[in-house]
Every structure is written in C-alpha cells, then in structure tokens.
Design an enzyme around this catalytic site. Structure first.
Site, PDB file in Angstrom:
ATOM      1  N   CYS A  83     -30.966  18.470   0.643  1.00  0.00           N
ATOM      2  CA  CYS A  83     -30.745  18.361   2.367  1.00  0.00           C
ATOM      3  C   CYS A  83     -29.265  17.724   2.199  1.00  0.00           C
ATOM      4  O   CYS A  83     -28.819  16.830   1.302  1.00  0.00           O
ATOM      5  CB  CYS A  83     -31.702  17.540   3.053  1.00  0.00           C
ATOM      6  SG  CYS A  83     -31.244  16.742   4.459  1.00  0.00           S
ATOM      7  N   HIS A 209     -38.713  19.360   6.091  1.00  0.00           N
ATOM      8  CA  HIS A 209     -37.898  18.359   5.846  1.00  0.00           C
ATOM      9  C   HIS A 209     -37.132  17.934   6.956  1.00  0.00           C
ATOM     10  O   HIS A 209     -37.066  16.618   7.373  1.00  0.00           O
ATOM     11  CB  HIS A 209     -37.372  18.730   4.631  1.00  0.00           C
ATOM     12  CG  HIS A 209     -36.159  17.573   4.081  1.00  0.00           C
ATOM     13  ND1 HIS A 209     -36.626  16.977   2.950  1.00  0.00           N
ATOM     14  CD2 HIS A 209     -34.940  17.209   4.665  1.00  0.00           C
ATOM     15  CE1 HIS A 209     -35.625  15.827   2.902  1.00  0.00           C
ATOM     16  NE2 HIS A 209     -34.746  15.998   3.793  1.00  0.00           N
ATOM     17  N   GLU A 210     -36.418  18.963   7.619  1.00  0.00           N
ATOM     18  CA  GLU A 210     -35.414  18.705   8.720  1.00  0.00           C
ATOM     19  C   GLU A 210     -36.004  18.218  10.051  1.00  0.00           C
ATOM     20  O   GLU A 210     -35.263  17.454  10.531  1.00  0.00           O
ATOM     21  CB  GLU A 210     -34.512  19.767   8.849  1.00  0.00           C
ATOM     22  CG  GLU A 210     -33.692  20.330   7.441  1.00  0.00           C
ATOM     23  CD  GLU A 210     -32.912  19.349   6.867  1.00  0.00           C
ATOM     24  OE1 GLU A 210     -32.572  18.245   7.760  1.00  0.00           O
ATOM     25  OE2 GLU A 210     -32.425  19.346   5.700  1.00  0.00           O
ATOM     26  N   HIS A 213     -36.395  14.631   9.877  1.00  0.00           N
ATOM     27  CA  HIS A 213     -35.346  13.952  10.142  1.00  0.00           C
ATOM     28  C   HIS A 213     -35.150  13.755  11.533  1.00  0.00           C
ATOM     29  O   HIS A 213     -34.801  12.809  12.179  1.00  0.00           O
ATOM     30  CB  HIS A 213     -34.017  14.557   9.427  1.00  0.00           C
ATOM     31  CG  HIS A 213     -33.860  14.265   8.058  1.00  0.00           C
ATOM     32  ND1 HIS A 213     -34.069  13.057   7.420  1.00  0.00           N
ATOM     33  CD2 HIS A 213     -33.304  14.966   7.071  1.00  0.00           C
ATOM     34  CE1 HIS A 213     -33.919  13.079   6.227  1.00  0.00           C
ATOM     35  NE2 HIS A 213     -33.415  14.507   5.754  1.00  0.00           N
ATOM     36  N   HIS A 219     -34.735   9.542   3.951  1.00  0.00           N
ATOM     37  CA  HIS A 219     -35.179  10.166   2.905  1.00  0.00           C
ATOM     38  C   HIS A 219     -36.231   9.345   2.139  1.00  0.00           C
ATOM     39  O   HIS A 219     -36.397   8.089   2.578  1.00  0.00           O
ATOM     40  CB  HIS A 219     -33.858  10.616   2.086  1.00  0.00           C
ATOM     41  CG  HIS A 219     -33.433  11.728   2.332  1.00  0.00           C
ATOM     42  ND1 HIS A 219     -32.103  11.968   2.088  1.00  0.00           N
ATOM     43  CD2 HIS A 219     -33.964  12.918   2.721  1.00  0.00           C
ATOM     44  CE1 HIS A 219     -31.799  13.300   2.466  1.00  0.00           C
ATOM     45  NE2 HIS A 219     -32.678  13.873   2.905  1.00  0.00           N
TER      46      HIS A 219
END
Length: 263
Positions: A83, A209-210, A213, A219
C-alpha cells in the site's frame, strides 16, 4: 552504523583509502532510502538518525531480526508490493482519529480496471465493504452520483493528489483518511494486473485494506492483519479480518461501548 561500514569494507580495493560501493549495493541503498522516506520519516526527519538506526527501525516495525544491516530479508521485504499509505505502528489511526461521522456510508465507482468485467468489480467492492460492515455499525450503499463518502478509481501515474503511482509492482493503491469536507477516495494503480484469484494482484484483498484506510485505520504491525502494509495473497473464500483489524475498527466506531461490539 558499524555493520554497514563492515559491509562496505568487504569491497575495499587494495591501495585505495576509501570504500568503493558496488553498483548493486548502491542501488539497494538508494531504494531503501527512498522507501524509508516515503513510508516512515521524511528526508529532513531522517537526518537525525544514522542509516543503521533507520534500518533497525524498519526491521523492528516489520518484526524482522534487528541487524541494522541491509540484509536479504530486509531487501526482500521492501521490494514487496504494498500500500502507498505511510506506516505508523500497531493498529493505528490517522492523526486526530478521523472517522466517517454517520453510519450510513455511500460509495461510488468512477471507472474499472483493464481486463475485468465491471459486474465482477462491482461484486468484489460490495464484498469488500461488507467485511467492514459485518463488524461495525456501518451500512454501505452503492450510489451513482458524483458525490459519495468514498469513491473508488483506477488511475495511472501522477493523477492530481500528490501521490503518483509507479507502474506495475511496488505501490498498488492508496487511500486517504476520512474528511468532513472532501470526498473520500480509494485509488488503485491501473497498471497493475488486477484479478479475482491468485494471479496478478487480488482486487478484493487490496480493496479491503484501502477501505480500512478510508474508514480511518492506519497500518498495523501485525502480519496477520489486513492492515499490514505489504500485500500477501490469501484465498478470498476463507478471508477473515484479523483480531487486530477488528479491535482497531471497533475502537474507532463503537466509541468504547463494548456491549455493542460484534466479532
């Protein structure tokens, strides 16, 4: 910094009073410095620390042996696809712990990757947002308007946000922390070979994952966490959030009310 100096000394030619660094080692050092400046400390901040200290910091974060050397495990790790969001530590939030302030979250898809049917991409993104709604009070809705809480887009190179993509490999995607004034975005590098299987880069895993965010998570140091910075394939059929992921997102969205939390 002795380990690095010893490494250089191995290549010291007879009759010279200064070390000659082989081109391959210099390339590795340049790559490490660029990596460290992008994902940990800026060039200015790094000046406070020796190269050995920087290597130990990175090795500590990724739970490698803290040798202070640019050894093979360290070189292999920094070359892994990952990432593009900078690293912090533990399960973490962005500064100020921003989050989306309402439980109804809208999302839109600006465009689609090359080689994947849009229907499959829609299903993958829907499955990815459900991963987070299953453990939070958040409910996601796909919308087709210009304005949404989170917009997904596949873009190349420099695309106007100050964080250009680098082509196939290395940086796969990035997202920004929730902001009450601007539309949230999740950007994928369009030059990657996106897929729904083990081939290429699995879109579902990177999307989960994104989205983390975009919801406010930074992280994690836990390699079993989907919020760990580097990409590791796992079969989406059996995917589950790690305990660290669940603890982090519920700390953010349940405001400490443990009685409401789900596992």
């Amino acid at each position: 910094m002795l380990p690095i100096l010893l490494t250089f000394a191995i290549f010291l030619p007879w009759g010279l009073s200064f070390p000659v660094i082989p081109p391959t080692l210099q390339d590795d050092l340049n790559f490490f410095e660029d990596y460290f400046h992008r994902f940990f400390f800026t060039t200015e901040e790094s000046q406070k620390y020796s190269l050995e200290d920087q290597l130990r910091f990175l090795q500590h974060f990724f739970r490698l042996e803290e040798t202070g050397w640019l050894d093979e495990p360290t070189k292999a790790l920094i070359r892994q696809p990952r990432c593009g969001v900078p690293d912090i530590a533990d399960y973490s939030f962005f500064p100020g712990s921003p989050k989306i302030e309402r439980n109804h979250v809208t999302y839109s898809i600006y465009n689609y990757p090359v080689g994947m049917k849009y229907e499959r991409v829609e299903k993958i993104i829907l499955k990815a947002v459900k991963i987070w709604s299953n453990v939070t009070p958040l409910k996601f809705q796909r919308v087709y308007t210009e304005r949404s809480d989170i917009e997904f887009a596949f873009l190349r190179g420099g695309h106007g946000d100050g964080f250009p993509f680098d082509g196939k490999g290395n940086t796969l995607a990035h997202a920004f922390a929730p902001n009450p004034y601007y539309q949230g975005v999740v950007h994928f590098d369009r030059d990657e070979e996106w897929s729904y299987s083990h081939e290429g880069i699995n879109l579902f895993l990177v999307a989960v994952h994104e989205i983390g965010h975009a919801l406010g998570l930074g992280h994690s140091q836990d390699p079993n966490s989907i919020m760990f910075p580097t990409y590791q394939y796992q079969d989406p059929k059996y995917f589950r959030l790690g305990d660290d992921d669940i603890k982090g997102i519920q700390t953010l969205y349940y405001s400490g009310n443990k009685s409401q939390r789900v596992s």
